[in-house]
Design an enzyme around this catalytic site. Sequence first.
Site, PDB file in Angstrom:
ATOM      1  N   CYS A 112       0.798  -1.229   0.000  1.00 44.48           N
ATOM      2  CA  CYS A 112       0.000   0.000   0.000  1.00 44.48           C
ATOM      3  C   CYS A 112       0.827   1.274   0.000  1.00 44.48           C
ATOM      4  CB  CYS A 112      -0.968   0.002   1.183  1.00 44.48           C
ATOM      5  SG  CYS A 112      -0.199   0.114   2.829  1.00 44.48           S
ATOM      6  N   HIS A 144      -2.229   0.991   7.168  1.00 40.51           N
ATOM      7  CA  HIS A 144      -2.552   1.012   5.740  1.00 40.51           C
ATOM      8  C   HIS A 144      -2.636   2.461   5.277  1.00 40.51           C
ATOM      9  CE1 HIS A 144      -4.288  -0.095   1.911  1.00 40.51           C
ATOM     10  NE2 HIS A 144      -5.390   0.591   2.163  1.00 40.51           N
ATOM     11  N   ASP A 171      -8.052   3.743  -3.577  1.00 36.58           N
ATOM     12  CA  ASP A 171      -7.151   2.767  -2.956  1.00 36.58           C
ATOM     13  C   ASP A 171      -6.731   1.719  -3.978  1.00 36.58           C
ATOM     14  OD1 ASP A 171      -5.762   1.062  -1.271  1.00 36.58           O
ATOM     15  OD2 ASP A 171      -7.247   1.157   0.338  1.00 36.58           O
TER      16      ASP A 171
END
Length: 246
Positions: free
Chosen positions: A63, A103, A118
């Site tokens: 991420c 995250h 995302d």
Amino acid sequence: MFDVGRYLERIGAQPGASLAALHHAHLESVPFENLDIHLGRPIRLDVDSLFDKIVARRRGGFCYELNGLFSRLLTARGYGVTPLSAQVASEQKNGTFGPEFDHLTLQVEDGAERWLVDVGFGDGFLEPLRLDDRDVQTRCGHDFRLVPEGERLILWRDLGAGWEAQYSLSLVPRALGDFTGMCHYHQTAPDSFFTQRRLCTRATPSGRVTLKEGALVLTHGREKQEVPVEEEARARALAEHFGIQL
């Protein structure tokens, strides 16, 4: 080093592509993977390092890398982008979440509209969610909801057998550098998901392809096929399905 044209070519997107098209193209082109961690290669979050890895060397990342670089592309395209911290739901499904900065996700402003973006969560939503919408949002056949809980939002996904929490999101604005500590943790800590197993996965037009420890998983719609992969065949599977040569 950052080059918008080369980035768009990497993800197979046209110069005039919409936010949703960029998001979808990224997820079908750039895998979510943690292979460098298992090769002992440190992950750096500066833009030049991220561009070299993801665009020039046509790799993936996790991420902090994927959303970190994608935010730079969106900024170059004129969007307002704010990194946000999220806490990932526990694998034990016990209603608990990881620590802050577990995250990295993105708030993206397109005119008066705010979006949750995302491209770094693996099997997540394929197109952005409206950040201020509390109703069910359907993206490419999958249902999601953003549910308030105190000062945070919980991202829920309908997996068919019921709703499952994905992560708890804070709307406090962050900077990429704020995630350096947790990025280091996930590269080095024995109890981190990323140090315990190798993973490489990306969306496909019909579903998903995932190379995990010992197996290749091919998903087409609701059908899933798992094929055993011996260690000596992993390199071939990475090249064939992800274009990765380590």
